[in-house]
Write an enzyme that holds these catalytic residues in place. Sequence first.
Site, PDB file in Angstrom:
ATOM      1  N   LYS A  10       0.827  -1.207   0.000  1.00 41.96           N
ATOM      2  CA  LYS A  10       0.000   0.000   0.000  1.00 41.96           C
ATOM      3  C   LYS A  10       0.871   1.271   0.000  1.00 41.96           C
ATOM      4  O   LYS A  10       2.070   1.209   0.274  1.00 41.96           O
ATOM      5  CB  LYS A  10      -0.945  -0.044   1.207  1.00 41.96           C
ATOM      6  CG  LYS A  10      -1.984  -1.177   1.112  1.00 41.96           C
ATOM      7  CD  LYS A  10      -2.981  -1.108   2.272  1.00 41.96           C
ATOM      8  CE  LYS A  10      -4.057  -2.170   2.137  1.00 41.96           C
ATOM      9  NZ  LYS A  10      -5.063  -2.048   3.230  1.00 41.96           N
ATOM     10  N   TYR A  50     -12.304  -1.664  -3.973  1.00 46.00           N
ATOM     11  CA  TYR A  50     -12.829  -1.864  -2.617  1.00 46.00           C
ATOM     12  C   TYR A  50     -14.349  -1.741  -2.569  1.00 46.00           C
ATOM     13  O   TYR A  50     -14.908  -1.467  -1.513  1.00 46.00           O
ATOM     14  CB  TYR A  50     -12.175  -0.874  -1.650  1.00 46.00           C
ATOM     15  CG  TYR A  50     -10.836  -1.348  -1.098  1.00 46.00           C
ATOM     16  CD1 TYR A  50     -10.737  -2.551  -0.391  1.00 46.00           C
ATOM     17  CD2 TYR A  50      -9.681  -0.599  -1.252  1.00 46.00           C
ATOM     18  CE1 TYR A  50      -9.529  -2.989   0.137  1.00 46.00           C
ATOM     19  CE2 TYR A  50      -8.462  -1.028  -0.727  1.00 46.00           C
ATOM     20  CZ  TYR A  50      -8.401  -2.229  -0.038  1.00 46.00           C
ATOM     21  OH  TYR A  50      -7.196  -2.658   0.503  1.00 46.00           O
ATOM     22  N   ASN A 113      -2.131   0.024   6.711  1.00 51.60           N
ATOM     23  CA  ASN A 113      -1.640  -1.214   7.326  1.00 51.60           C
ATOM     24  C   ASN A 113      -0.721  -2.003   6.391  1.00 51.60           C
ATOM     25  O   ASN A 113      -0.675  -3.235   6.444  1.00 51.60           O
ATOM     26  CB  ASN A 113      -2.822  -2.057   7.836  1.00 51.60           C
ATOM     27  CG  ASN A 113      -3.824  -2.367   6.745  1.00 51.60           C
ATOM     28  OD1 ASN A 113      -3.611  -2.040   5.571  1.00 51.60           O
ATOM     29  ND2 ASN A 113      -4.903  -3.018   7.108  1.00 51.60           N
ATOM     30  N   HIS A 116      -2.266  -5.379   1.366  1.00 53.56           N
ATOM     31  CA  HIS A 116      -3.551  -6.014   1.093  1.00 53.56           C
ATOM     32  C   HIS A 116      -3.289  -7.460   0.711  1.00 53.56           C
ATOM     33  O   HIS A 116      -2.269  -7.759   0.094  1.00 53.56           O
ATOM     34  CB  HIS A 116      -4.258  -5.314  -0.082  1.00 53.56           C
ATOM     35  CG  HIS A 116      -5.428  -6.100  -0.617  1.00 53.56           C
ATOM     36  ND1 HIS A 116      -6.677  -6.022  -0.047  1.00 53.56           N
ATOM     37  CD2 HIS A 116      -5.509  -7.024  -1.616  1.00 53.56           C
ATOM     38  CE1 HIS A 116      -7.493  -6.859  -0.702  1.00 53.56           C
ATOM     39  NE2 HIS A 116      -6.813  -7.478  -1.649  1.00 53.56           N
ATOM     40  N   GLU A 127      -9.313 -10.307  -8.170  1.00 52.09           N
ATOM     41  CA  GLU A 127      -8.358  -9.217  -7.906  1.00 52.09           C
ATOM     42  C   GLU A 127      -7.140  -9.308  -8.828  1.00 52.09           C
ATOM     43  O   GLU A 127      -6.595  -8.276  -9.235  1.00 52.09           O
ATOM     44  CB  GLU A 127      -7.943  -9.236  -6.434  1.00 52.09           C
ATOM     45  CG  GLU A 127      -9.119  -8.878  -5.519  1.00 52.09           C
ATOM     46  CD  GLU A 127      -8.776  -8.827  -4.046  1.00 52.09           C
ATOM     47  OE1 GLU A 127      -9.609  -8.312  -3.274  1.00 52.09           O
ATOM     48  OE2 GLU A 127      -7.685  -9.299  -3.651  1.00 52.09           O
TER      49      GLU A 127
HETATM   50  O1  CDP Z   1      -7.398  -5.855   4.530  1.00 48.47           O
HETATM   51  P1  CDP Z   1      -8.246  -6.806   5.344  1.00 48.47           P
HETATM   52  O2  CDP Z   1      -8.882  -7.891   4.500  1.00 48.47           O
HETATM   53  O3  CDP Z   1      -7.505  -7.354   6.531  1.00 48.47           O
HETATM   54  O4  CDP Z   1      -9.410  -5.917   5.986  1.00 48.47           O
HETATM   55  P2  CDP Z   1     -10.861  -5.492   5.420  1.00 48.47           P
HETATM   56  O5  CDP Z   1     -11.820  -5.626   6.547  1.00 48.47           O
HETATM   57  O6  CDP Z   1     -11.161  -6.233   4.142  1.00 48.47           O
HETATM   58  O7  CDP Z   1     -10.684  -3.946   5.107  1.00 48.47           O
HETATM   59  C1  CDP Z   1     -10.045  -3.499   3.930  1.00 48.47           C
HETATM   60  C2  CDP Z   1      -9.137  -2.339   4.296  1.00 48.47           C
HETATM   61  O8  CDP Z   1      -9.925  -1.253   4.769  1.00 48.47           O
HETATM   62  C3  CDP Z   1      -8.148  -2.605   5.438  1.00 48.47           C
HETATM   63  O9  CDP Z   1      -6.995  -3.313   5.041  1.00 48.47           O
HETATM   64  C4  CDP Z   1      -7.832  -1.192   5.898  1.00 48.47           C
HETATM   65  O10 CDP Z   1      -6.894  -0.554   5.028  1.00 48.47           O
HETATM   66  C5  CDP Z   1      -9.197  -0.498   5.737  1.00 48.47           C
HETATM   67  N1  CDP Z   1      -9.956  -0.455   6.998  1.00 48.47           N
HETATM   68  C6  CDP Z   1     -10.051   0.759   7.690  1.00 48.47           C
HETATM   69  O11 CDP Z   1      -9.510   1.780   7.244  1.00 48.47           O
HETATM   70  N2  CDP Z   1     -10.751   0.806   8.858  1.00 48.47           N
HETATM   71  C7  CDP Z   1     -11.356  -0.281   9.361  1.00 48.47           C
HETATM   72  N3  CDP Z   1     -12.038  -0.196  10.508  1.00 48.47           N
HETATM   73  C8  CDP Z   1     -11.278  -1.509   8.670  1.00 48.47           C
HETATM   74  C9  CDP Z   1     -10.572  -1.561   7.485  1.00 48.47           C
HETATM   75 MG    MG Z   2     -10.337  -7.763   3.051  1.00 50.18          MG
END
Ligand code: CDP
Ligand code: MG
Length: 137
Positions: A10, A50, A113, A116, A127
């Site tokens: 990222k 997203y 974080n 991805h 994807e």
């Molecule tokens: O990336 P991952 O699959 O672990 O998490 P997700 O629940 O699919 O969320 C996608 C992305 O959204 C995360 O990797 C974060 O960058 C962002 N996110 C956020 O900004 N705040 C949250 N409470 C949850 C996710």
């Molecule tokens: Mg995810």
Amino acid sequence: MKERTLSIVKPEAVRKGLTEPIGERLKAAGLEIVARKKMTLTEAQARRFYDIHREQPFFESLVLYMASGEIVAQILEGENAVKRNREAMGATDPAKASAGTIRADYGESVEANAVHGSDSAETARQEIAFFFGADKP
Ligand code: CDP
Ligand code: MG
């Protein structure tokens, strides 16, 4: 069974020069990087990538963040690649990610974080097509 998954370094992690260190972590987890593409997403592309999160309160901020600079999209290949990559990444929130995971060591916040990773084999197919389309090896 050998499978493929999509990984993204990222924007904040690319800015901090973490593309190679993250690549080394992924290789150490038994994943081969079979394709790589550095690019900057438009907001429209980030929104489309997203889309599943469009109703979430964090969506607009996430879109702006993902379009804020260069990313590195990469196809990873290996045994159980989806699961292995998710394990190497750690939990979404770096503060909650297990010690030694990429997010624990390199993530800045729940949004920024570092990486991805696709969450299933089917998502991985979609994807990989999103980033590599017909170009993929
Ligand atoms: O990336 P991952 O699959 O672990 O998490 P997700 O629940 O699919 O969320 C996608 C992305 O959204 C995360 O990797 C974060 O960058 C962002 N996110 C956020 O900004 N705040 C949250 N409470 C949850 C996710
Ligand atoms: Mg995810």
